[in-house]
Design an enzyme around this catalytic site. Structure first.
Site, short mmCIF file in Angstrom:
data_model
loop_
_atom_site.label_atom_id
_atom_site.label_comp_id
_atom_site.label_asym_id
_atom_site.label_seq_id
_atom_site.Cartn_x
_atom_site.Cartn_y
_atom_site.Cartn_z
N GLY A 18 9.48 44.38 58.63
CA GLY A 18 9.19 44.19 60.04
C GLY A 18 9.86 45.21 60.96
O GLY A 18 10.00 44.96 62.15
N LYS A 41 8.92 57.46 65.12
CA LYS A 41 8.64 57.18 63.71
C LYS A 41 8.50 58.56 63.05
O LYS A 41 7.39 59.06 62.83
CB LYS A 41 7.34 56.37 63.57
CG LYS A 41 6.95 56.05 62.13
CD LYS A 41 7.90 55.06 61.47
CE LYS A 41 7.43 54.69 60.06
NZ LYS A 41 8.35 53.77 59.39
N ASP A 55 1.80 52.06 61.65
CA ASP A 55 3.10 51.99 62.32
C ASP A 55 3.16 52.91 63.53
O ASP A 55 3.66 52.53 64.60
CB ASP A 55 4.23 52.35 61.35
CG ASP A 55 4.39 51.32 60.24
OD1 ASP A 55 3.84 50.22 60.36
OD2 ASP A 55 5.08 51.63 59.24
N ASN A 176 14.02 38.46 60.35
CA ASN A 176 12.63 38.49 60.79
C ASN A 176 11.70 37.87 59.75
O ASN A 176 11.86 38.09 58.55
CB ASN A 176 12.23 39.95 61.05
CG ASN A 176 10.78 40.08 61.48
OD1 ASN A 176 10.40 39.58 62.53
ND2 ASN A 176 9.99 40.76 60.66
#
Length: 215
Positions: A18, A41, A55, A176
């Site tokens: 996550g 990222k 992502d 998470n």
């Protein structure tokens, strides 16, 4: 959360824990507060039929960007460790370029979030791991995302021990639920891990798709 200039490296106990959701939630919270912030990222592996990485797209949307190059330096088609994904394209991740680019991007904002890939021992190249990337970012706080599911306690304690050996114990940890079915795993995982955390580590519990509320 301090308004002074800072870099934060977000890593995880495993892939699919996550990290991207937490990173996106944090950047949304920071931007809503009017803080000069950016979420990166730098390395992404796995592209869909349109040549996009999920992502990257999540982090772009969270920041109102539409150009992947704003937050990403290396992306590869194969959903694998960067060393393998790059090799499939006859490439090697340039780690010097990676660390230089991250520092340059961080210099442009007050708070920079760097989302890693997988866990600490994921190979970026054949002789350079995510843990080495963290070592090469000495001024960054480390935040740890725990994917609460079977095996998470072991993975988390191994990760915490490695970070301790590096002198980089996390300042924040996020328990998470990577899927809704794992919501009930959060409390027992947290209870088992908390005795091993530093006293100053801030702890969060996040049900599936919960937003992060920073203090």
């Amino acid at each position: 959360m301090s308004c002074s200039k800072q870099t934060i490296f977000i890593t995880a106990t495993d892939t699919d824990a996550g990290k991207t959701w937490v990173t996106a939630s944090v950047i949304r919270a920071l931007l809503k507060k009017g803080i000069s912030a950016k979420a990166l990222k730098p390395i992404a592996c796995g592209l869909n039929e349109a040549g996009l990485n999920d992502d990257i797209e999540i982090l772009l949307a969270a920041q109102g960007f539409n150009d992947a190059d704003k937050i990403n330096l290396f992306r590869y088609a194969m959903p694998a460790a960067p060393s393998q994904a790059a090799a499939a394209e006859n490439a090697i991740v340039d780690t010097d370029k990676l660390t230089t680019w991250c520092k340059k991007e961080a210099d442009h904002v007050d708070t920079c979030l760097i989302e890693g890939v997988g866990g600490l021992m994921v190979p970026i190249t054949d002789n350079w791991l995510v843990s080495d990337w963290i070592e090469a970012t000495p001024d960054a706080e480390v935040w740890l995302v725990v994917g609460c599911k079977l095996g998470a306690i072991n993975q988390t304690l191994l990760t915490l021990e490695q970070l301790k050996q590096m002198g980089r114990s996390p300042t924040r940890i996020f328990f998470n639920a990577p899927q809704k079915v794992y919501n009930d795993w959060i409390t027992p995982t947290r209870k088992a891990v908390e005795p091993f955390l530093n006293a100053n580590c801030q702890v969060y519990s996040l049900n599936y798709d919960s937003e992060v509320s920073l203090n």
